[in-house]
Design a protein around this motif. Structure first.
Motif, PDB file in Angstrom:
ATOM      1  N   ALA A 240       0.816  -1.221   0.000  1.00 25.66           N
ATOM      2  CA  ALA A 240       0.000   0.000   0.000  1.00 25.66           C
ATOM      3  C   ALA A 240       0.846   1.265   0.000  1.00 25.66           C
ATOM      4  CB  ALA A 240      -0.924  -0.004   1.218  1.00 25.66           C
ATOM      5  N   GLY A 241       2.174   1.117  -0.021  1.00 28.95           N
ATOM      6  CA  GLY A 241       3.051   2.279  -0.058  1.00 28.95           C
ATOM      7  C   GLY A 241       3.274   2.936   1.280  1.00 28.95           C
ATOM      8  N   CYS A 242       3.062   2.193   2.371  1.00 28.53           N
ATOM      9  CA  CYS A 242       3.151   2.781   3.708  1.00 28.53           C
ATOM     10  C   CYS A 242       4.562   2.753   4.297  1.00 28.53           C
ATOM     11  CB  CYS A 242       2.191   2.062   4.658  1.00 28.53           C
ATOM     12  SG  CYS A 242       0.458   2.164   4.170  1.00 28.53           S
ATOM     13  N   GLY A 243       5.493   2.096   3.631  1.00 28.49           N
ATOM     14  CA  GLY A 243       6.842   2.007   4.149  1.00 28.49           C
ATOM     15  C   GLY A 243       7.533   0.781   3.584  1.00 28.49           C
ATOM     16  N   ILE A 244       8.719   0.456   4.130  1.00 29.08           N
ATOM     17  CA  ILE A 244       9.464  -0.713   3.700  1.00 29.08           C
ATOM     18  C   ILE A 244       9.737  -1.591   4.910  1.00 29.08           C
ATOM     19  CG2 ILE A 244      10.504   0.621   1.827  1.00 29.08           C
ATOM     20  CD1 ILE A 244      13.127   0.632   3.336  1.00 29.08           C
ATOM     21  N   THR A 245      10.109  -2.847   4.682  1.00 24.91           N
ATOM     22  CA  THR A 245      10.352  -3.758   5.797  1.00 24.91           C
ATOM     23  C   THR A 245      11.350  -4.821   5.368  1.00 24.91           C
ATOM     24  OG1 THR A 245       9.242  -5.040   7.550  1.00 24.91           O
ATOM     25  CG2 THR A 245       8.547  -5.468   5.288  1.00 24.91           C
ATOM     26  N   THR A 246      11.960  -5.463   6.339  1.00 25.79           N
ATOM     27  CA  THR A 246      12.848  -6.585   6.025  1.00 25.79           C
ATOM     28  C   THR A 246      12.029  -7.860   5.910  1.00 25.79           C
ATOM     29  OG1 THR A 246      13.273  -6.992   8.379  1.00 25.79           O
ATOM     30  CG2 THR A 246      14.807  -5.552   7.213  1.00 25.79           C
ATOM     31  N   VAL A 247      12.535  -8.807   5.110  1.00 28.58           N
ATOM     32  CA  VAL A 247      11.853 -10.091   4.962  1.00 28.58           C
ATOM     33  C   VAL A 247      12.888 -11.214   4.874  1.00 28.58           C
ATOM     34  CG1 VAL A 247       9.770  -9.209   3.848  1.00 28.58           C
ATOM     35  CG2 VAL A 247      11.739  -9.810   2.457  1.00 28.58           C
ATOM     36  N   PRO A 248      12.599 -12.358   5.480  1.00 29.62           N
ATOM     37  CA  PRO A 248      13.451 -13.528   5.293  1.00 29.62           C
ATOM     38  C   PRO A 248      13.105 -14.202   3.966  1.00 29.62           C
ATOM     39  CG  PRO A 248      11.653 -14.054   6.771  1.00 29.62           C
ATOM     40  CD  PRO A 248      11.517 -12.589   6.449  1.00 29.62           C
ATOM     41  N   GLY A 249      13.991 -15.061   3.495  1.00 32.11           N
ATOM     42  CA  GLY A 249      13.770 -15.723   2.224  1.00 32.11           C
ATOM     43  C   GLY A 249      12.536 -16.604   2.192  1.00 32.11           C
ATOM     44  N   SER A 250      12.083 -17.068   3.357  1.00 31.71           N
ATOM     45  CA  SER A 250      10.954 -17.994   3.402  1.00 31.71           C
ATOM     46  C   SER A 250       9.630 -17.354   3.003  1.00 31.71           C
ATOM     47  CB  SER A 250      10.821 -18.582   4.811  1.00 31.71           C
ATOM     48  OG  SER A 250      10.662 -17.559   5.773  1.00 31.71           O
ATOM     49  N   LEU A 251       9.591 -16.023   2.863  1.00 33.11           N
ATOM     50  CA  LEU A 251       8.347 -15.349   2.514  1.00 33.11           C
ATOM     51  C   LEU A 251       8.172 -15.126   1.016  1.00 33.11           C
ATOM     52  CD1 LEU A 251       7.879 -12.636   5.309  1.00 33.11           C
ATOM     53  CD2 LEU A 251       6.755 -14.838   5.069  1.00 33.11           C
TER      54      LEU A 251
END
Length: 301
Positions: A240-251
């Motif tokens: 939705a364009g509300c920000g950024i986040t980190t993600v692990p490879g499992s996602l």
């Protein structure tokens, strides 16, 4: 009072405290008052003639004597429960495996492993639950889980410092990445330079996991625009364009099409491991089959 005279109720309460990590959480899980839990623990410690719990500001920790008691209590409770089931004419639980998993493992790894297991071993029943890594490790120690998928970050220390050490197996090791909206300027490249993460708005975890979702090597105080415990909610906020986040490879398998997931370069590598842990004793045949299914699912990602 000899320890052989300890009540079954006290043993059940003690195992719950060992798993939950606090008297308050154990009381809530059992439907008791905290004072009732405290009385049961006190009676058990009197019977043992030694402290079983170390009271700390952040909860409780098992003493060496407490580790012995919880290990033996788990066997006693499980044996009595099995006897009750047999007397009631209910089927045994030899083919049941209790599995714990940290949140992101439940988005893809666990469902794929269980799908394959139903095809190859339909007689095995898996009962699973989600939890944070510390809670899952406590549950293994308390004997309420047979296997646990736990997360590990550098410097990759053992899941806990208790003895005997848990048996752990690395299922995957992948780099932490960053999810950005597909319309974000950072999405125009094939990777993100670590310097470009400065000044960004972050979608982080909530409560005790507040730092989850923010790049670990960030050299400034992050601006956290939104907090969410659920990883899929974080990704929808990114979309939705509300920000950024980190993600692990499992996602990878559940990332919305409006989101790009990019590697980060220019700083220390941020590796993350998925571990399969269990107590240092032989696994049942059913648990071994579940462990094999999880390994196969992990290597096929």
């Amino acid at each position: 009072m000899a320890f052989s005279d300890a009540s079954l109720t006290a043993l059940r309460v003690f195992r719950e405290v060992a798993e939950r990590g606090t008297l308050t959480a154990a009381a809530a899980a059992l439907g008791y008052t905290q004072s009732a839990v405290s009385r049961q623990i006190a009676s058990l410690e009197r019977a043992a003639g030694t402290p079983l719990l170390e009271r700390r500001h952040d909860g409780v920790r098992l003493t060496p004597a407490g580790q012995v008691v919880v290990r033996r209590a788990a066997g006693v409770i499980d044996a009595l429960d099995a006897t009750a089931r047999e007397l009631a004419g209910l089927p045994g639980e030899q083919g049941t495996v209790r599995l714990g998993w940290f949140p992101t493992a439940g988005t893809d790894l666990v469902p794929r492993a269980l799908t394959a297991l139903r095809r190859t071993h339909p007689a095995i029943t898996v009962v699973s639950r989600e939890g944070g890594t510390p809670a899952l490790v406590r549950a293994l120690r308390a004997g309420t889980l047979d296997l646990a998928l736990v997360a590990s970050a550098p410097p990759f220390r053992p899941p806990d410092t208790e003895t005997p050490a848990l048996v752990v197996r690395v299922l995957t090791e992948r780099s932490l990445r960053v999810a950005v909206p597909s319309t974000h300027p950072l999405a125009r490249q094939d990777y993100i330079d670590v310097a470009d993460l400065r000044g960004q708005r972050w979608i982080a975890g909530s409560g005790d996991d507040r730092v989850m979702g923010v790049w670990p090597g960030l050299d400034e105080r992050p601006e956290i625009a939104h907090t969410a415990r659920d990883w899929l909610a974080k990704l929808r906020l990114v979309a939705a364009g509300c920000g950024i986040t980190t993600v692990p490879g499992s996602l990878d398998a559940v990332v919305p099409p409006e989101v790009r997931v990019l590697a980060v370069r220019g700083g220390p590598g941020e590796q993350r491991r998925v571990l399969l842990a269990h107590l240092p004793r032989p696994l049942s045949d059913a648990a071994s089959c579940v462990a094999a299914a999880l390994h196969d699912a992990a290597v096929s990602e």
